[in-house]
Scaffold this active site. Structure first.
Site, PDB file in Angstrom:
ATOM      1  N   GLU A  36       0.830  -1.122  -0.064  1.00 36.13           N
ATOM      2  CA  GLU A  36      -0.104  -0.166   0.093  1.00 36.13           C
ATOM      3  C   GLU A  36       0.885   1.235   0.046  1.00 36.13           C
ATOM      4  O   GLU A  36       1.763   1.359   0.727  1.00 36.13           O
ATOM      5  CB  GLU A  36      -0.923  -0.126   1.097  1.00 36.13           C
ATOM      6  CG  GLU A  36      -1.750   1.287   1.517  1.00 36.13           C
ATOM      7  CD  GLU A  36      -2.358   1.009   2.842  1.00 36.13           C
ATOM      8  OE1 GLU A  36      -3.518   1.887   2.936  1.00 36.13           O
ATOM      9  OE2 GLU A  36      -2.287   0.398   3.488  1.00 36.13           O
ATOM     10  N   LYS A  93      -9.375   2.806  -3.416  1.00 34.71           N
ATOM     11  CA  LYS A  93      -9.880   2.121  -1.902  1.00 34.71           C
ATOM     12  C   LYS A  93     -11.175   2.800  -1.839  1.00 34.71           C
ATOM     13  O   LYS A  93     -11.665   4.072  -1.807  1.00 34.71           O
ATOM     14  CB  LYS A  93      -9.008   2.630  -0.848  1.00 34.71           C
ATOM     15  CG  LYS A  93      -9.376   1.647   0.519  1.00 34.71           C
ATOM     16  CD  LYS A  93      -8.276   2.042   1.552  1.00 34.71           C
ATOM     17  CE  LYS A  93      -8.682   1.363   2.769  1.00 34.71           C
ATOM     18  NZ  LYS A  93      -7.629   1.670   3.837  1.00 34.71           N
ATOM     19  N   CYS A 104      -5.448  -2.270   2.351  1.00 34.85           N
ATOM     20  CA  CYS A 104      -5.396  -2.340   3.700  1.00 34.85           C
ATOM     21  C   CYS A 104      -6.761  -3.037   4.177  1.00 34.85           C
ATOM     22  O   CYS A 104      -6.891  -4.251   4.066  1.00 34.85           O
ATOM     23  CB  CYS A 104      -5.229  -0.771   4.092  1.00 34.85           C
ATOM     24  SG  CYS A 104      -4.711  -0.804   5.913  1.00 34.85           S
TER      25      CYS A 104
END
Length: 559
Positions: A299, A376, A428
């Site tokens: 990430e 995301k 994540c």
């Protein structure tokens, strides 16, 4: 007077003891500082002292003991939040003080409303609570009881049918079952003490009636226990049968890179040093396995926006860094999956920033950079997303000054198709939510490539708690997972939830392994139907509680 005070003091001590045992059981059953993988066997009795604590409290005080349980248990469990910011840990403790205060009040109300077999309704309410607490903006999946069983491969295969919340029923039930047996034994001894020699026939008749009710209640408890044993046996049979099916016609080779970098280091010098490290680790991995199909970086492994700095950037050093990176990718015969802080121009000369995964393949979309992009969608509340920034601008500024990384939300569960592998890239803690990963599979994904950065926690238990939830996403959907993390746990998880390749935590490393290519059209029952078990637990417990409340009210009105 002295006896009354001593009895009150003894009751408080008993409650404190039960509170301590309840909190410690919850803490130790999950990955913790003493047992990094957690003591999973403790989870089967997690709620036993909780139920006795509720039994020994009055309705008016139940909320306080519940609040203390929530604050202490989650304070121990999520101690690593203090590394990010002490306020983060404080917010979690306060939040779970309120949540568990309400939970204990409800469970105590159930005990008072139902009298006989209230334990069954309490059991259902606890399961419903664990599902409901994962929903909404503030919802988190950390702390769900079933996640403690992440290493019990044969047991967790049932999640491909009922999901983690269906499996949760099996794990939580023993606490309620033994609570019922122990309380009924206490009731039996009380009834035996009330039995007399027949001089008071009306008392004797009452006791006999109570004994009949006690026996019926005990029988129902044993029946429920028998049903649980049958379900456990079927679960194990299903698990052994499912876990043995691991033959796949086609696989691809994947290397997950772990650079062991902190997300708080900023500046072009740090960015350049980190990219050089990632390139070096990649070259080492390719030296061991030259035919690697996919290279995965964590990430935001590359902090400067690759596309923006290439197309519009005015900083020469950033442009040179991005050019060096793109040249390296273009010279490689591999697909690169890279975490990047992706920036897009918007109106009024502002830029929108996204926490994104960029997919490159040499000779196709590198020069100029036109990668596949996923941004995301499920952002971490307060640290990545704060929807009320216009209502509370002062708090928003405080969050920004506290090293929060605010992002814009993505809007599409993208599925990528490279070299025959259809995959999605949950970023994540997105892989801790079954709804997010399920939607990706419904869209066509047959592999999860998770990019994470838990290095800020400086905690192995934090990383293992995250890994535990990722394991269930593979099992639920019957697809493999590749995890590339900044500091751990970088690994490859097979479709049955077994961690096959894993890198040690908090060091520069990489893992190389094979990932099966799952056929299109293959879906598990969970993927097709979703968290129906969790929804049923929540709806049914609410319905039963509301109906019983109405019944009690009507009876009181009639009387």
């Amino acid at each position: 007077m002295k006896n009354k005070k001593s009895n009150t003091a003894l009751q408080i001590i008993q409650k404190i003891f039960l509170l301590a045992i309840s909190s410690v059981l919850f803490w130790l059953s999950n990955p913790n500082i003493y047992f990094n993988n957690g003591l999973s066997f403790l989870a089967w009795l997690n709620y036993l002292p909780v139920l006795f604590l509720i039994k020994n409290t009055k309705l008016s005080g139940s909320w306080l003991w519940g609040g203390l349980y929530g604050a202490i248990s989650y304070g121990l469990y999520g101690y690593w939040l203090k590394t990010f910011h002490p306020l983060g840990l404080a917010i979690v403790c306060i939040g779970y003080f309120l949540i568990c205060a309400f939970l204990f009040f409800i469970l105590k109300s159930v005990e008072l409303l139902f009298k006989k077999n209230s334990w069954l309704v309490q059991f259902l309410c606890v399961c419903g609570y664990e599902y409901l607490k994962t929903l909404g903006f503030f919802g988190i999946s950390y702390g769900v009881t079933a996640y403690t069983q992440w290493q019990n491969i044969h047991l967790i295969q049932i999640c491909s049918v009922v999901g983690v919340f269906g499996f949760n029923l099996l794990v939580i039930f023993p606490s309620s079952f033994f609570y019922s047996l122990i309380t009924k034994k206490i009731t039996r001894e009380r009834l035996l003490n009330q039995t007399d020699d027949g001089k008071h026939s009306h008392i004797s008749a009452y006791v006999k009636k109570e004994q009949v009710l006690w026996q019926n209640s005990l029988t129902s408890t044993y029946i429920c226990g028998g049903i649980w044993l049958v379900l456990m046996a079927l679960t194990l049979c299903f698990g052994f049968s499912s876990a043995s099916k691991n033959q796949y016609e086609k696989t691809v080779s994947v290397a997950a890179i772990q650079n062991n970098e902190s997300p708080w280091k900023n500046g072009i010098e740090e960015y350049s040093r980190n990219v050089k490290k990632l390139i070096h680790l990649t070259e080492e991995a390719q030296a061991l396995s030259p035919d690697v199909d996919f290279i995965v970086w964590p990430e935001t492994a590359v902090a400067p926006s690759i596309i923006y700095n290439y197309d519009y950037g005015t900083d020469v050093r950033r442009f040179m860094l991005i050019s060096q990176l793109l040249n390296f990718i273009d010279e490689n015969n591999a697909v690169f999956v890279i975490g990047n802080s992706h920036e897009v121009d918007v109106q009024h000369s502002d830029r929108a920033r996204y926490n994104s995964a960029l997919i490159f393949e040499s000779g196709k979309n590198v020069h100029p950079p036109e990668p596949g992009i996923y941004s995301k969608i499920k952002l971490v509340p307060f640290t990545e997303h704060f929807p009320a920034k216009h209502l509370f601008p002062y708090l928003y500024v405080k969050l920004l000054n506290g090293d929060s990384h605010m992002w814009e939300k993505g809007d599409e569960y993208t599925v990528f198709d490279y070299r025959g592998l259809k995959f999605s890239t949950p970023i994540c803690f997105e892989d801790t939510f079954s709804t997010v990963c399920r939607q990706m599979v419904l869209n066509g994904s047959r592999c999860f490539i998770n990019l994470s950065n838990d290095s800020w926690s400086k905690s192995i238990p934090c990383q293992k708690q995250h890994l535990a939830m990722a394991v269930f996403r593979s099992v639920e959907n019957g697809v493999p997972t590749v995890r590339s993390t900044a500091s751990g746990v970088s690994c490859i998880i097979n479709p049955h939830g077994k961690v096959e390749r894993v890198a040690p935590e908090f060091c520069e490393a990489f893992v190389i392994g094979k990932v099966p290519v799952i056929e299109e059209g293959v879906q598990t029952p969970f993927t097709r139907y979703g968290d129906w078990a969790g929804i049923a637990e929540a709806v049914l417990s609410c319905f039963i509680l509301i109906m019983q409340t109405f019944i009690v009210i009507i009876k009181k009105i009639k009387n």
